[in-house]
Design a protein around this motif. Structure first.
Motif, PDB file in Angstrom:
ATOM      1  N   MET A   1       9.314 -62.399 -14.603  1.00 24.99           N
ATOM      2  CA  MET A   1       9.949 -61.141 -15.070  1.00 24.99           C
ATOM      3  C   MET A   1       9.498 -59.971 -14.174  1.00 24.99           C
ATOM      4  N   VAL A   2      10.439 -59.178 -13.806  1.00 27.46           N
ATOM      5  CA  VAL A   2      10.138 -58.022 -12.959  1.00 27.46           C
ATOM      6  C   VAL A   2       9.551 -56.910 -13.818  1.00 27.46           C
ATOM      7  N   ASP A   3       8.470 -56.269 -13.359  1.00 22.94           N
ATOM      8  CA  ASP A   3       7.902 -55.252 -14.239  1.00 22.94           C
ATOM      9  C   ASP A   3       8.421 -53.852 -14.004  1.00 22.94           C
ATOM     10  N   ASN A   4       9.051 -53.582 -12.913  1.00 27.20           N
ATOM     11  CA  ASN A   4       9.763 -52.308 -12.867  1.00 27.20           C
ATOM     12  C   ASN A   4      10.845 -52.244 -11.806  1.00 27.20           C
ATOM     13  N   LEU A   5      11.746 -51.317 -12.054  1.00 28.32           N
ATOM     14  CA  LEU A   5      12.918 -51.162 -11.205  1.00 28.32           C
ATOM     15  C   LEU A   5      12.552 -50.841  -9.778  1.00 28.32           C
ATOM     16  N   ARG A   6      11.589 -49.966  -9.625  1.00 30.41           N
ATOM     17  CA  ARG A   6      11.255 -49.507  -8.283  1.00 30.41           C
ATOM     18  C   ARG A   6      10.760 -50.654  -7.398  1.00 30.41           C
ATOM     19  N   PHE A   7       9.985 -51.543  -7.994  1.00 31.68           N
ATOM     20  CA  PHE A   7       9.491 -52.668  -7.191  1.00 31.68           C
ATOM     21  C   PHE A   7      10.623 -53.599  -6.789  1.00 31.68           C
ATOM     22  N   LEU A   8      11.559 -53.817  -7.701  1.00 31.36           N
ATOM     23  CA  LEU A   8      12.707 -54.658  -7.353  1.00 31.36           C
ATOM     24  C   LEU A   8      13.500 -54.028  -6.215  1.00 31.36           C
ATOM     25  N   VAL A   9      13.673 -52.701  -6.277  1.00 33.21           N
ATOM     26  CA  VAL A   9      14.376 -52.018  -5.188  1.00 33.21           C
ATOM     27  C   VAL A   9      13.620 -52.208  -3.872  1.00 33.21           C
ATOM     28  N   GLU A  10      12.293 -52.111  -3.921  1.00 35.49           N
ATOM     29  CA  GLU A  10      11.512 -52.289  -2.693  1.00 35.49           C
ATOM     30  C   GLU A  10      11.680 -53.695  -2.135  1.00 35.49           C
ATOM     31  N   GLN A  11      11.701 -54.668  -3.039  1.00 35.53           N
ATOM     32  CA  GLN A  11      11.900 -56.053  -2.591  1.00 35.53           C
ATOM     33  C   GLN A  11      13.257 -56.222  -1.929  1.00 35.53           C
ATOM     34  N   LEU A  12      14.268 -55.628  -2.564  1.00 29.41           N
ATOM     35  CA  LEU A  12      15.616 -55.770  -2.023  1.00 29.41           C
ATOM     36  C   LEU A  12      15.755 -55.066  -0.686  1.00 29.41           C
ATOM     37  N   LYS A  13      15.135 -53.875  -0.572  1.00 35.13           N
ATOM     38  CA  LYS A  13      15.166 -53.166   0.710  1.00 35.13           C
ATOM     39  C   LYS A  13      14.555 -54.013   1.811  1.00 35.13           C
TER      40      LYS A  13
END
Lengths: 124, 124
Positions: A1-13
């Motif tokens: 489970m992803v713990d926050n939106l910002r980290f997911l965005v960083e991963q995608l970037k």
DNA sequence: TCGACATATCGAAACTTTCCGATATATCCA
DNA sequence: TGGATATATCGGAAAGTTTCGATATGTCGA
């Protein structure tokens, strides 16, 4: 489970970039040292180094230091995020991700035992 | 199967952006018209419109025009790329993706029947 | 210590993206 | 037709990213 939106965005970037995605595709094949990655993908060593920095920040790759060489590989499946697992599945069977030239050359590059300087030096 | 690297990069770029990812998270809940999206996420309507343009280019959302309203939703699971399917699974259970404020407010925004102007006009 | 080599970081120009107010377009209803 | 409302596009300043040569750092073996 992803713990926050910002980290997911960083991963995608980290992976929404042609070189970084090609590096990931190569590492899906196996472990290589930085200079091999630069050699196979035909890009300057500094570009590979920066690409790896981003992939490391996102948790997509691991490094193993051995003397003056740094061997990189994808993080083991057991620790990989769902995003990374999905990406590897999509990207691994694409030899075209490796080179911008012809597919034939790309496959050749994959199939060859890419010479790592470390291997030539074993018995010193 | 992805047919080329460049398209995968374009897909990833489309979602490596906070607002666009929040829009996707909202649409994972259901279908909304553009002005509802702007209202829930508290961003200018022009920003939502541009975000949707990118998500459409990447094949992540569909639009249904109804009079002066445009209703958007994620592309149906049967036609969604593996990337989109994975993203929706990661992003859907995150109320925090909807608002940058408190989680409580985010949940509230989700739970409320968000008023769409279309519904007030039904019987004219 | 030195020279060779692998890798990381810096610098700075070129390029791209983001953001949002203003404005254009489209649709409805009276 | 005109006024109201929903959406799209434009403009352009600010911020961010990419790129790669030059240079710094680290490691080896002699």
């Amino acid at each position: 489970m992803v713990d926050n939106l910002r980290f997911l965005v960083e991963q995608l970037k980290a992976v929404s970039h042609p070189l970084r995605l090609r590096v990931l595709a190569l590492l899906a094949v196996g472990e290589y040292c930085v200079c091999q990655v630069a050699e196979v993908l035909q890009v300057p060593q500094s570009s590979v180094s920066e690409a790896l920095k981003e992939l490391r920040r996102a948790g997509f790759v691991r490094e193993r230091k051995e003397g003056r060489w740094v061997f990189v590989s994808t993080t083991p499946a057991s620790e990989a995020s769902p995003l990374l697992q999905g990406l590897l599945a999509e990207v691994a069977p694409l030899p075209e991700t490796l080179q911008d030239r012809t597919q034939a050359e790309a496959v050749k590059a994959l199939a060859l035992p890419i010479p790592c300087p470390a291997s030539k030096v074993q018995h010193g």
